[in-house]
Design an enzyme around this catalytic site. Structure first.
Site, PDB file in Angstrom:
ATOM      1  N   ASP A 136       0.828  -1.205   0.000  1.00 31.57           N
ATOM      2  CA  ASP A 136       0.000   0.000   0.000  1.00 31.57           C
ATOM      3  C   ASP A 136       0.867   1.262   0.000  1.00 31.57           C
ATOM      4  OD1 ASP A 136       0.778  -1.085   2.497  1.00 31.57           O
ATOM      5  OD2 ASP A 136      -0.698   0.076   3.579  1.00 31.57           O
TER       6      ASP A 136
ATOM      7  N   GLU B   1      12.763   1.155   6.616  1.00 34.13           N
ATOM      8  CA  GLU B   1      11.637   0.363   6.124  1.00 34.13           C
ATOM      9  C   GLU B   1      11.823  -0.061   4.673  1.00 34.13           C
ATOM     10  OE1 GLU B   1       6.807   1.144   5.883  1.00 34.13           O
ATOM     11  OE2 GLU B   1       8.196   2.789   5.494  1.00 34.13           O
TER      12      GLU B   1
END
Length: 503
Positions: free
Chosen positions: A284, A462
């Site tokens: 996403d 990340e």
């Protein structure tokens, strides 16, 4: 659970609330949290058997705020704003914990998923109340195998067998989530991602520009708008608000919905169905399933069905270990049936790749995406198919590892960005089919990118810019941060180090 910081949720910025299953009495450690952390302890209003049994809006209607769902064991969070135990992140984290000889913590995390299945209906996106409507990519049996096949995780063979028996029952229930009608990809026999909630997701309250940014982009690029825009007011009157509840989202019930407007437009109801399904996928956002993946629910995805094939094969293996011969046969038939459907709908002989399938248009996607390598990891690809997939690594391979796609949309799950979990799935899949030089090269390049980022600022991130082979990530639309932490990157780095040593 006893760490006050774990109860804080910066995504919705409310007073900390810890929810307990309706059928569970508060443990003493939880009771003490009220005094030590100033947290409100609230029992859920009813027992939950499956996703969607309790909608987050039901809690809000009773005056309750979003909160953390209780889990009995310690767990590792990804990092930053992701301050809870996530579904698919945890697979990679468990691999890293085992590589780091932290077996007790790894086993405890899998036990937490057993608890989620029993008390919250399935493996959740994460243990917050607003995630009670969706799961995440199904890696549960892979986590179970990682723990079960490490002897240091158990005190005895009897302990290991008891654990596997419990896990087998829990995994059977979790698997049923993907057989529900809403999770079926039309008549293909395959599964799709789906969220049982409606409207914009509440966890985007801390990123109030996301949905307006999507609208502004679609307005500026009308040729790439699949019909996601709806003419509407910024402050609708009562009649329009009633209409928007059906055609877009409920402005009266959702603060995120109320702010999801720009340039005289709102997003359609169907976009929000796809947006939620996209979040269950874990990717996403990207443009994999049309603009901002707003059509995710229209596709049978390669990743999900590869994972479910692996799940079915794992369950067949567990059933044999437990002496459940007839059930092993059942799982074998399920895996064979899914293999047939994958070959029919997801393998494209013309493209020579595994590709997502739009079952609403009976059309194979031509969007090159790294998930085309998942069938190698899952073991569903033939040798010939694996060779064709390997021959197209150049679509994704960059100096710093594998990019998500070969389309630069400015979104975090597209080029030029590379992520630890998908790099590891690809590396492990290539190694399984004996493309060991590819696996080692990609692994070394991605690990070097992590090293370079750490040398620059002392952090593990990340995601990474694999074009530039560094952690300089600039996202144009959507999530614009590059969170420090970071669970799966730490874990994959350890696994890649093992690969480099020939383990």
């Amino acid at each position: 659970m006893t760490d006050c910081h774990s109860l804080v949720d910066t995504k919705v910025t409310t007073t900390p609330v810890l929810y307990l299953p309706a059928e569970l009495a508060a443990p003493e450690a939880v009771k003490r949290l009220a005094a030590s952390c100033g947290v409100k302890i609230v029992p859920l209003p009813k027992r939950i058997a499956k996703l969607g049994d309790l909608m987050p809006e039901e809690l809000a209607a009773n005056g309750s705020q979003p909160g953390l769902l209780y889990l009995p064991n310690k767990y590792v969070v990804p990092g930053g704003r992701f301050n809870e135990m996530y579904g698919w992140d945890s697979y990679f984290i468990v691999l890293g914990l085992i590589a780091d000889r932290r077996e007790e913590l790894a086993r405890g995390m899998v036990d937490n998923f057993f608890f989620e299945i029993e008390h919250y209906g399935a493996v959740l996106n994460a243990n917050r109340t607003y995630y009670l409507t969706r799961s995440q990519p199904p890696f549960l049996t892979s986590m179970m195998r990682a723990v079960y096949e490490d002897p240091a995780s158990f005190t005895s063979r009897a302990d290991a067998r008891m654990w596997l028996e419990e896990g087998y029952e829990r995994a059977t229930k979790d698997y049923a989530t993907w057989l529900r009608p809403e999770h079926q990809a039309g008549h293909t026999g395959l599964a799709r991602y789906y969220d049982y909630g409606e409207g914009p997701v509440p966890e985007m309250a801390d990123d109030s520009t996301y949905y307006p940014d999507v609208i502004r982009w679609l307005v500026a690029h009308p040729a790439q708008n699949p019909g996601f825009l709806l003419k509407a007011s910024a402050s609708p009157e009562a009649d329009e608000a009633v209409r928007l509840k059906r055609t877009s989202c409920d402005v009266a019930r959702s603060k995120v919905c109320a702010k999801a407007e720009a340039e005289g437009y709102r997003l359609t109801h169907d976009f929000y169905v796809g947006d939620r399904a996209m979040r269950e996928s874990g990717f996403d956002p990207s443009f994999r399933f049309e603009a901002f993946s707003g059509a995710t629910h229209h596709y049978a995805p390669v990743c999900l069905n590869s994972l479910l094939f692996r799940y079915e094969r794992d369950m067949e293996h567990f059933a044999h270990l437990l002496g459940k011969v007839e059930e092993a046969h059942m799982w074998d038939l399920r895996a064979k049936k899914r293999n047939i459907d994958i070959q029919r709908y997801l393998w494209s002989p013309k493209l020579g790749v595994f590709a997502d399938y739009d079952f609403t248009k009976a059309k194979t996607s031509t969007y090159a995406y790294i998930t085309s390598i998942y069938p190698l990891w899952a073991g569903v690809a033939t040798r010939e198919q694996a060779a064709q997939v390997e021959s197209k690594l150049n679509l994704f391979e960059r100096p710093g590892g594998l990019a998500m796609s070969n389309t630069n949309t400015g979104l975090q799950w597209d080029e030029p960005f590379g992520w630890a979990p998908t790099n590891w799935i690809a590396v492990a899949g290539l190694a399984a089919y004996q493309f060991k030089d590819d696996a080692k090269r990609i692994s070394a390049n991605f690990a070097a990118t992590v090293d370079k980022g750490f040398a620059a600022d002392g952090t593990i991130r990340e995601k990474y810019n694999v074009d530039a082979a560094n952690s300089d990530v600039k996202v144009a639309v959507g999530y614009k941060t590059n969170v420090v932490g970071f669970g799966w990157t730490n874990a994959v780095y350890l696994k890649m180090a093992e690969l480099a040593l020939g383990k």
